[in-house]
Design a protein around this motif. Structure first.
Motif: not given
Lengths: 396, 380
Positions: B140-150
């Motif tokens: 139902i959902l895919v989550s991918v951060c736009a820019v990784n924080s590390e």
């Protein structure tokens, strides 16, 4: 290779004698819509081509123009050599998802040495050879590759256009006056009228201090949303306070709404004639409230001779809400500010009003004078699509 | 003081602080009240929201104010999962997410949802082939951060969404854009839902945004009254909203110019670190310049950070939200445990000056040599 927007007409193309008028109106509407974007429009009876560098914004804007059946992206190049056409058609087809296809060619440049069917055959064969697993299907292809050899350029496009809004070009059918309240129905009614080519102006009955500035602002916001489809809207604001107060003072409670609506109709009809509008448009829907029973409609409508168009009259409330959401008026319409129709509503308004009684009651107040006063002092606000009210600049 | 921890949080800009003060003083009405003061507050709130909606070319009704990106992430994942569990119980997240995403996923597992973790390649980009394999009918959902924080890797969200939609048109894409907004150009139209924070862009803490495309249904996580937004009932924090809106506008001004400038600062630091023994630079060609992650292979990151603290230089180990643990992003990209447990993060902003970088390099070298010498002696 340059992209170009191809516009296909829908119902317009069924017009024969006056198609030029419709096309010119459509072109003007698109010109106005793209006034902030550099562009050029060329058209014939078959479709319209829009040349612009700001492609994405233009397509978004054109999606809000009525009279368009389909918006297709085309690719233009100057090189007419058949090998070059092959390469370009292949390059573009590669991006598409399909298993069967056919090529259709038109050749308006009659000096071009290869005839249309032959061009289709050559391009088709080239794609067949260079793309694995694709088949030709001339009867029911998934992808149609259109190649048009024009004077000085070749145009390639596919059958993957986006649906336009349909309808007739706005203002091709003349003008109507929309009775715009702050509710859900009237903006939708306005939208549907615009869709059929009616250019609208709007009228709003303001009742300060019983209605707030926010209620008026809400109506302005709604009109602003409709300008997306209509272009500039003239909003006529009638100060209705005096008439409303006289009605409340003198007319029996259960006839308040009937008589109030009759007054609104009469004022609307007078304003409409003044601005050369041929019809009144409103958001009445059969049976929704007491003033919208068939009997009420008959008695209220009797006050004027101008035709009243009720685009949502056969819609269910939920259908109207769906459309309101689609056109972007819903969120504004559900803001809480009351308009003059919803303040002072009696508990039991009459649903079978009697015309003879109405005549008697209307004798109790000198409505004629009051109406003329209201019209004399009426205010016109010009609402444009592009002028965004800049507010709180110091804070934001 | 040299502050180089802008990816953890930023100071509130004075301009923003000023309008927050003015709003607090001059707009005392509850934006949910019908009286004139309430209407005045609401009008200002609407203008602030409209400004944000215009910046991103989205509808005002598609934006919800929350208290933090973490809350936005909760709304996106839990809220969407609860509203759409009938369509499926499978979610996919990347291995480069903010820790809050993993905590939310752990919770969703207890509710019966199934989570898959998509791999990335050595440049930190999502492994498209793996993503395709993981996609199912009930995803139902895919989550991918736009820019990784590390490590600052920026993901091609548009392409990821195309891949997802091609396989399952019902699957939606959420992106935690906390580290991307105001730093690099990004479009909300590339995703279906997004989380955006204020305190990373010189706005106030305690406010963030949740964006959801109008076609999507999300179940609220808290319930109450207040007509302004069903996903976040309660009295809107007007001064925070106005401050946030202003901060966003300022942050998106001249974005490219600022990014270029920060790129130059980043290059200077990288050149320096490349000459120093025992330092590995954790950066791929997709890293944005604002975040520079390095591994100090011979020095414990925390010790080093304490040493810099003494000289009033402030940087992070990995992210503020997972301090002291191993850097999961560095691990996911380099698959090297030592490298991943020895990271520090330097984060830059457009207000970082060239002099600060010079001074920083000086202090960095001094402490680095001092600790290296100390450790060398200990080993004897």
């Amino acid at each position: 290779m340059k992209k170009v927007i191809i516009i296909k007409y829908g119902e317009l193309s069924t017009k024969s004698d006056n198609i030029n008028f419709f096309l010119k109106t459509l072109k003007n509407n698109i010109d106005k819509k793209l006034s902030n974007i550099e562009h050029e429009i060329k058209y014939d009876y078959g479709r319209m081509l829009i040349y612009t560098d700001d492609f994405e914004n233009s397509v978004d804007k054109i999606k809000e123009v009525f009279g368009i059946h389909e918006i297709v992206i085309g690719y233009l190049f100057k090189e007419k050599d058949i090998d070059f056409i092959n390469e370009k058609a292949l390059e573009l087809a590669k991006e598409k998802d399909f298993s069967t296809f056919k090529v259709e060619t038109k050749r308006s440049d009659k000096k071009y040495p290869i005839k249309s069917p032959e061009v289709s055959r050559i391009v088709g064969a080239y794609i067949l050879k260079n793309l694995n697993g694709k088949k030709v299907d001339v009867h029911n292809p998934e992808l149609i590759i259109n190649v048009e050899i024009r004077l000085g350029e070749v145009l390639v496009y596919f059958n993957d256009g986006e649906k336009g809004l349909g309808g007739y070009p706005t203002s091709s059918m003349g003008k109507g006056l929309l009775m715009l309240s702050g509710g859900i129905d009237s903006p939708v009614a306005g939208y549907l009228a615009i869709k059929r080519g009616v250019k609208i102006e709007a009228i709003y009955f303001d009742s300060p201090p019983h209605t707030s500035q926010m209620a008026l602002k809400k109506v302005k916001d709604l009109a602003k949303i409709l300008t997306k489809y209509n272009g500039e809207i003239r909003l006529h604001v009638i100060n209705f306070t005096k008439i409303q107060e006289e009605i409340i003072k003198n007319i029996p409670n259960y006839y308040l709404i009937t008589i109030m609506r009759r007054m609104m109709y009469q004022i609307s009809a007078l304003v409409a004639s003044n601005v050369n509008a041929h019809v009144i448009i409103n958001g009445e829907s059969i049976g929704q409230v007491a003033s919208q029973t068939l009997k009420s409609m008959q008695v209220i409508n009797e006050a004027i001779r101008m035709p009243v168009i009720r685009p949502v009259c056969t819609y269910d409330k939920l259908e109207i809400i769906d459309l309101a959401k689609k056109i972007g008026t819903y969120e504004t319409s559900i803001e809480p500010y009351e308009d003059c129709c919803t303040i002072f509503v009696p508990d039991h308004p009459v649903i079978y009003p009697d015309l003879n009684l109405v005549y008697e009651y209307e004798k109790l107040v000198d409505f004629k004078t009051l109406m003329f006063e209201a019209i004399k002092s009426h205010q016109v606000i010009l609402i444009n699509e592009n002028d965004d009210e800049k507010k709180y600049e110091d804070l934001l | 003081m040299i502050y180089l921890d802008y990816s953890a949080t930023t100071p509130v800009s004075l301009e923003v602080l000023d309008v927050m003060n003015k709003t607090t003083k001059d707009f005392i009405g509850n934006a949910n009240s019908l009286n004139a003061l309430g209407l005045k507050s609401k009008d200002l709130m609407n203008s602030a929201t409209k400004q944000i909606a215009n910046l991103f070319s989205v509808l005002e009704s598609e934006l919800t104010y929350t208290s933090s990106s973490t809350e936005s992430n909760n709304l996106a994942l839990i809220g969407y999962a609860l509203a759409n569990y009938k369509k499926g119980k499978h979610l996919i997240v990347s291995k480069l997410e903010h820790p809050s995403i993993y905590a939310i996923c752990d919770y969703l597992v207890t509710l019966g949802f199934e989570i898959s973790y998509v791999n990335n390649d050595s440049d930190g980009l999502i492994d498209f082939e793996h993503l395709k394999k993981l996609m199912r009918e009930d995803t139902i959902l895919v989550s991918v951060c736009a820019v990784n924080s590390e490590v600052g890797v920026r993901q091609p969200l548009k392409m990821i969404r195309q891949i997802i939609k091609k396989i399952n048109s019902n699957t939606v894409l959420h992106s935690d854009m906390t580290q991307a907004i105001g730093k690099t150009s990004i479009s909300l139209h590339d995703v279906d839902m997004a989380s955006i924070s204020s305190h990373k862009i010189f706005g106030p803490k305690g406010i963030a945004l949740f964006y959801k495309n109008s076609q999507i249904t999300v179940k609220p996580l808290i319930y109450g009254s207040g007509k302004s937004n069903e996903l976040k009932p309660g009295t809107p924090p007007l001064p925070l909203i106005v401050g946030f809106s202003k901060a966003l506008r300022l942050a998106t001004d001249d974005l490219e110019k600022k990014e270029k400038y920060i790129g130059l600062l980043n290059d200077r630091l990288c050149k320096k670190f490349a000459t120093m023994d025992g330092i590995l630079i954790n950066k791929t060609k997709y890293s944005i310049p604002h975040i520079l992650n390095i591994s100090l292979m011979n020095v414990k990151p925390e010790t080093f950070i304490r040493a810099l603290d003494n000289d009033a230089v402030y940087i992070s180990t990995n992210t503020a939200c997972s301090s002291g643990e191993l850097s999961s992003s560095v691990m996911a990209i380099y698959n090297d445990l030592k490298r991943a447990t020895h990271t520090i993060r330097i984060s830059l902003a457009s207000i970082t000056t060239s002099e600060e970088i010079t001074k920083f390099i000086e202090i960095f070298e001094k402490n680095y040599h001092m600790l290296n010498t100390l450790l060398a002696k200990e080993e004897k």
